[in-house]
Design a protein around this motif. Sequence first.
Motif, short mmCIF file in Angstrom:
data_model
loop_
_atom_site.label_atom_id
_atom_site.label_comp_id
_atom_site.label_asym_id
_atom_site.label_seq_id
_atom_site.Cartn_x
_atom_site.Cartn_y
_atom_site.Cartn_z
N LEU A 115 -28.53 -0.95 -27.92
CA LEU A 115 -29.16 0.34 -27.60
C LEU A 115 -30.35 0.16 -26.66
CD1 LEU A 115 -29.25 2.37 -30.94
CD2 LEU A 115 -28.08 3.01 -28.81
N ARG A 116 -31.17 -0.85 -26.98
CA ARG A 116 -32.35 -1.12 -26.16
C ARG A 116 -31.97 -1.24 -24.69
NH1 ARG A 116 -36.22 -6.45 -26.94
NH2 ARG A 116 -37.26 -6.34 -24.91
N ALA A 137 -22.06 -6.07 -30.83
CA ALA A 137 -22.24 -4.62 -30.64
C ALA A 137 -22.05 -4.31 -29.17
CB ALA A 137 -23.61 -4.17 -31.10
N ALA A 138 -21.29 -3.27 -28.88
CA ALA A 138 -21.12 -2.78 -27.52
C ALA A 138 -21.32 -1.28 -27.53
CB ALA A 138 -19.74 -3.14 -26.98
N VAL A 139 -22.11 -0.79 -26.57
CA VAL A 139 -22.49 0.62 -26.53
C VAL A 139 -22.16 1.20 -25.17
CG1 VAL A 139 -24.45 2.23 -26.58
CG2 VAL A 139 -24.38 0.33 -28.18
N ASP A 140 -21.63 2.43 -25.19
CA ASP A 140 -21.50 3.24 -23.98
C ASP A 140 -22.12 4.59 -24.30
OD1 ASP A 140 -20.77 4.72 -21.75
OD2 ASP A 140 -18.61 4.68 -22.17
N ILE A 141 -23.17 4.94 -23.58
CA ILE A 141 -23.80 6.26 -23.75
C ILE A 141 -22.90 7.25 -23.01
CG2 ILE A 141 -25.92 7.61 -23.53
CD1 ILE A 141 -26.40 5.09 -25.14
N SER A 142 -21.78 7.55 -23.62
CA SER A 142 -20.66 8.21 -22.95
C SER A 142 -20.63 9.73 -23.08
CB SER A 142 -19.34 7.67 -23.54
OG SER A 142 -19.27 7.99 -24.93
N PRO A 182 -25.20 8.12 -14.43
CA PRO A 182 -24.35 6.94 -14.20
C PRO A 182 -22.89 7.18 -14.60
CG PRO A 182 -25.66 6.64 -16.18
CD PRO A 182 -26.07 7.95 -15.59
N SER A 183 -22.24 8.06 -13.85
CA SER A 183 -20.83 8.37 -14.09
C SER A 183 -20.21 8.92 -12.82
CB SER A 183 -20.71 9.42 -15.20
OG SER A 183 -19.38 9.90 -15.30
N ILE A 224 -30.17 5.95 -16.58
CA ILE A 224 -30.08 4.91 -17.62
C ILE A 224 -29.03 3.86 -17.25
CG2 ILE A 224 -30.85 6.45 -19.46
CD1 ILE A 224 -27.86 6.54 -20.41
N ARG A 225 -29.10 2.72 -17.94
CA ARG A 225 -28.11 1.66 -17.72
C ARG A 225 -26.74 2.06 -18.27
NH1 ARG A 225 -30.57 -2.66 -15.66
NH2 ARG A 225 -32.78 -2.93 -16.09
N ARG A 226 -26.70 2.80 -19.34
CA ARG A 226 -25.52 3.37 -19.99
C ARG A 226 -24.73 2.38 -20.83
NH1 ARG A 226 -20.18 6.52 -17.47
NH2 ARG A 226 -18.96 6.30 -19.38
N PHE A 227 -24.31 1.25 -20.30
CA PHE A 227 -23.50 0.27 -21.02
C PHE A 227 -24.35 -0.92 -21.44
CE2 PHE A 227 -20.55 2.26 -18.00
CZ PHE A 227 -19.51 2.64 -18.85
N ALA A 228 -24.03 -1.48 -22.60
CA ALA A 228 -24.67 -2.74 -23.01
C ALA A 228 -23.85 -3.37 -24.13
CB ALA A 228 -26.10 -2.50 -23.47
N ASP A 229 -23.91 -4.68 -24.18
CA ASP A 229 -23.28 -5.39 -25.29
C ASP A 229 -24.10 -6.62 -25.61
OD1 ASP A 229 -21.82 -7.91 -23.97
OD2 ASP A 229 -21.59 -6.18 -22.64
N VAL A 230 -24.01 -7.05 -26.88
CA VAL A 230 -24.79 -8.20 -27.32
C VAL A 230 -24.14 -8.78 -28.57
CG1 VAL A 230 -26.33 -6.80 -28.77
CG2 VAL A 230 -27.16 -8.96 -27.85
#
Length: 195
Positions: A175-176, A106-111, A189-190, A89-95
């Motif tokens: 999230l998308r 919104a900023a996301v980290d699938i951490s 991705p870590s 997955i991309r893991r990080f995203a912000d918008v």
Amino acid sequence: MARTARIARTTGETDILVEVDLDGTGKTDVATGVGFFDHMLTALGRHSLIDLTVHCKGDTWVDDHHTVEDVGIALGQALREALGDKAGIRRFADVCVPLDEALVLAAVDISGRGELYWDVPIGPDKVGTFDTELGHEFFAGFARDAGITLHLRKITGDNAHHILEATFKACARALRAAVEPDPRVSGIPSTKGVL
């Protein structure tokens, strides 16, 4: 492998069924008994492109709190399960998402570490009959049980409906991107090798 999940959660306050397909088209089937919340969840599914089913029978004669919080918990559990080991997955995203005068980041980290960082002050206490403070309750349960780091921040805005809707749409768009497979990513991705 299908990135789907089905969560059934029953307590003395709510009876919930949530289904997600992370590789969907944003199709939604939402019925919680809380009209404004249904509107927000529909926007979340549509703008994340996550197919989303949410059915909840809650003790709304008390108020909407249990329904909103428990749906957040169940939806978070479903997202976590659907992501599996998170490989590729991309893991990080912000918008940043505007809705008229409102602008929300919104900023996301699938951490794997579930935490909400909320800076979304909302002046009016209600949108119709919906308590605006329940936005925080939903996202806190969602982030915690999904195991994601989620930052939500209002940049500007006056209208409570616009602020909350921009918040749900911003989360959806982040999230998308974050859950999308990235063809350049091999494995987890870590640098730790696990999320």
